[in-house]
Design an enzyme around this catalytic site. Sequence first.
Site, PDB file in Angstrom:
ATOM      1  CB  CYS A  58      -0.941   0.078   1.194  1.00  0.00           C
ATOM      2  SG  CYS A  58      -2.102  -1.268   1.303  1.00  0.00           S
TER       3      CYS A  58
ATOM      4  NE  ARG B 263       4.730   1.569   0.011  1.00  0.00           N
ATOM      5  CZ  ARG B 263       5.758   1.340   0.811  1.00  0.00           C
ATOM      6  NH1 ARG B 263       6.969   1.617   0.404  1.00  0.00           N
ATOM      7  NH2 ARG B 263       5.590   0.849   2.010  1.00  0.00           N
TER       8      ARG B 263
ATOM      9  CD1 TRP C 278      -0.284  -6.348  -3.022  1.00  0.00           C
ATOM     10  CD2 TRP C 278      -0.671  -6.870  -0.890  1.00  0.00           C
ATOM     11  NE1 TRP C 278      -0.030  -7.690  -2.860  1.00  0.00           N
ATOM     12  CE2 TRP C 278      -0.262  -8.038  -1.560  1.00  0.00           C
ATOM     13  CE3 TRP C 278      -0.983  -6.961   0.480  1.00  0.00           C
ATOM     14  CZ2 TRP C 278      -0.145  -9.269  -0.928  1.00  0.00           C
ATOM     15  CZ3 TRP C 278      -0.863  -8.195   1.099  1.00  0.00           C
ATOM     16  CH2 TRP C 278      -0.449  -9.326   0.392  1.00  0.00           C
TER      17      TRP C 278
ATOM     18  CG  ASN D  39       1.135   0.210   4.408  1.00  0.00           C
ATOM     19  OD1 ASN D  39       0.825  -0.978   4.321  1.00  0.00           O
ATOM     20  ND2 ASN D  39       2.366   0.649   4.194  1.00  0.00           N
ATOM     21  N   GLY D  40      -1.132  -1.485   6.569  1.00  0.00           N
ATOM     22  CA  GLY D  40      -0.874  -2.329   7.741  1.00  0.00           C
ATOM     23  C   GLY D  40      -2.079  -3.220   8.017  1.00  0.00           C
TER      24      GLY D  40
ATOM     25  CD  GLU E  29      16.620 -13.780  -7.702  1.00  0.00           C
ATOM     26  OE1 GLU E  29      16.035 -14.266  -6.731  1.00  0.00           O
ATOM     27  OE2 GLU E  29      16.331 -12.663  -8.161  1.00  0.00           O
TER      28      GLU E  29
ATOM     29  CE  LYS F 244      13.318 -11.716  -9.816  1.00  0.00           C
ATOM     30  NZ  LYS F 244      14.055 -11.573  -8.607  1.00  0.00           N
TER      31      LYS F 244
ATOM     32  CD  GLU G 165       9.519 -11.921  -8.664  1.00  0.00           C
ATOM     33  OE1 GLU G 165       8.920 -11.457  -7.700  1.00  0.00           O
ATOM     34  OE2 GLU G 165      10.756 -11.868  -8.787  1.00  0.00           O
TER      35      GLU G 165
ATOM     36  CG  HIS H 129      17.502 -37.313  -4.337  1.00  0.00           C
ATOM     37  ND1 HIS H 129      17.818 -38.573  -3.887  1.00  0.00           N
ATOM     38  CD2 HIS H 129      18.686 -36.706  -4.606  1.00  0.00           C
ATOM     39  CE1 HIS H 129      19.139 -38.714  -3.862  1.00  0.00           C
ATOM     40  NE2 HIS H 129      19.681 -37.596  -4.296  1.00  0.00           N
TER      41      HIS H 129
ATOM     42  CE  LYS I 247      11.473  -3.437  -5.587  1.00  0.00           C
ATOM     43  NZ  LYS I 247      12.121  -4.552  -6.265  1.00  0.00           N
TER      44      LYS I 247
HETATM   45  C1  F6R Z   1      11.441 -10.963  -5.809  1.00  0.00           C
HETATM   46  C2  F6R Z   1      11.299  -9.934  -4.807  1.00  0.00           C
HETATM   47  C3  F6R Z   1      10.919 -10.334  -3.442  1.00  0.00           C
HETATM   48  C4  F6R Z   1      11.757  -9.564  -2.413  1.00  0.00           C
HETATM   49  C5  F6R Z   1      11.283  -9.862  -0.991  1.00  0.00           C
HETATM   50  C6  F6R Z   1      12.147  -9.178   0.046  1.00  0.00           C
HETATM   51  O1  F6R Z   1      11.827 -10.437  -7.037  1.00  0.00           O
HETATM   52  O2  F6R Z   1      11.479  -8.772  -5.080  1.00  0.00           O
HETATM   53  O3  F6R Z   1      11.031 -11.699  -3.244  1.00  0.00           O
HETATM   54  O4  F6R Z   1      13.094  -9.933  -2.577  1.00  0.00           O
HETATM   55  O5  F6R Z   1       9.961  -9.428  -0.857  1.00  0.00           O
HETATM   56  O6  F6R Z   1      12.105  -7.796  -0.093  1.00  0.00           O
HETATM   57  P1  F6R Z   1      13.193  -6.879   0.554  1.00  0.00           P
HETATM   58  O7  F6R Z   1      14.501  -7.189  -0.078  1.00  0.00           O
HETATM   59  O8  F6R Z   1      12.743  -5.488   0.250  1.00  0.00           O
HETATM   60  O9  F6R Z   1      13.211  -7.170   2.021  1.00  0.00           O
END
Ligand code: F6R
Length: 610
Positions: free
Chosen positions: A2, A27, A72, A98-99, A483, A487, A490, A506, A605
């Site tokens: 948010c 956000r 969000w 937000n929260g 990773e 990527k 998501e 396995h 984010k």
């Molecule tokens: C994936 C991504 C998330 C963040 C995770 C942690 O691309 O962006 O998995 O890595 O939400 O966020 P931070 O690094 O801001 O604590």
Amino acid sequence: MCGIVGYVGNKQASKVIIDGLKRLEYRGYDSAGLATLNGTLELNKGKGKVANLEKLVGDSQHGKIGIGHTRWATHGEPNDINSHPHLSQNGKLALVHNGIIENYNTLKKKLTEQGYEFYSETDTEVIAKLIESFLDKDASSLKKAVQLALHQVTGTYGIALVHSDFPDQIIVARKGSPLLLGIGDGEMLIASDASAVAAYTDKVVYLDDGEIAVITKDDYTVESAEQVELTKEVHELALSLEEIEKGGYDHFMLKEIFEQPKALSDCLRGRINVNEGTVTLGGIESVMEQLVNANRIVIAACGTSWHSGLVGEYLFEYLAKVPVEVEYASEFRYKEQLIGEGDVMIVISQSGETADTLAALREAKERGALVLGVVNVVGSTIARETDAGVYIHAGPEIGVASTKAFTAQVTVLTLMAIRLGLEKGTIDKKHAKKLIKELSLIPSKIEEILKQTDQIQHVSNLFSYAPNFLYLGRSYSFPVALEGALKLKEISYIHAEGYPAAEMKHGPIALIDEMMPVVVIAATHHTNDKMISNIEEVKARKGRIIAITNAGNNEVADLAEFSCTIPETLDVFSPLLSVIPLQLLSYYVAVNRGCNVDQPRNLAKSVTVE
Ligand code: F6R
């Protein structure tokens, strides 16, 4: 999670707020809303993105004070009614949040018994009505009513509100969700993060938990939870507008992938001396003795930051010979708490606001561990609450999928491991020189990989059909496999799994058939033979191999259906290179599938709820 923006000044508030909401849209983006005061309260809100809100508002809101929100969803589906702002019963007060309010059901019941009616399924509406209930008893001070209401609330919040009987003030309060004030000349802003205010001012005040602020166009006051007036430090923002705009790229994600050579150069600047073979990290020099004597290091992080933590585990164990455990921050608190004095926790976070990471940090600190931060956003809560730390200096990361933050985090962890190794004597000067020299070349080697973008796009075009992907790697390439898979899933919504290559046998091997693309990260020399065997095993089952390997590794390249080569480097630095083609692969697959790359569904984010 948010985004909140507020403005009071001489400009049309709706324009400033919508501009700010667009910058905060990463956000949360399932609905948006805006309330301004112009004699009475003007309100527009609805499901969808900020662009939709902009259309709804048109030229209908002329007030010079107001608040806005991009959501969000936590409580209640994303629809028009659940969108923020939420109003008091009399329609005079509008509030954004937000929260999560944990006791909202109890409060709602009480307020309903008192005759207040509720229209949404949100926890937020309860705060608006609760404040109103105090104002109904004593209408002399809006701040007082907010303080009394927040006293009854349990959970987390960053709130902002306006009231038509108090037409020149915005009230904000925070507990667990970030908020800052932007101090302008004859105007003030409030926002969840600095990118929303950077176009108007470079002076900001970060609110801390428990604080409440009253903002007018020329002034602001901040009080602690104990109602003591505070003098807050005014910070200077080092954020240019250029950094938070797309700059000709189709998406922020692509821009941020291409920014990696610069991000890593910025991250290394002033920290390494190639000739001397030394590393200087001002942020942790004062705690070096504690680090040297650490019983162990516990790394806590989430998502991509957790993956960089896994790379960190290999780095610290190899270079500084210290045992490392990498914990999901979200799980850390649910384990027997054995952390304590003599231990070091490193929390890694791009945003510096991730609720679970913050909670792990607080837990470790309370138990006497030294807590260090590896954070991108300057002034964020995690950066402020850690004992010491190292900023990654990657610049603003706006695309929801993390790219340059990952490589910059790994770079900082590498610097920390080398610095610690030198201090402990687990690496000598000669070895350090070799490492530092090679590290200094990484930005230009990433440039080389980026030149293969067309080729990677071609491979992406061929595999965009696939419903599943498998990613395999060993040693330093294992976290890269995780990773790469994250990527892809998501942003393209393709199911993808990352595995240590040997684990394939396995279980996951059962998934392999002629439809399954298997991305093999064969980028570490000491595991090459074993990776070749794994490739053969996949091929024997008709899996389709896409290999990421070192230039000159013809054995792997010849076995693969497609390969992308990375310049030769030391195994320890291979994640910094091998992840780049995987970022590009996921980007182009998502674009081909028509997905919203920068704002993937259901994601946000900055994850500020647990
Ligand atoms: C994936 C991504 C998330 C963040 C995770 C942690 O691309 O962006 O998995 O890595 O939400 O966020 P931070 O690094 O801001 O604590």
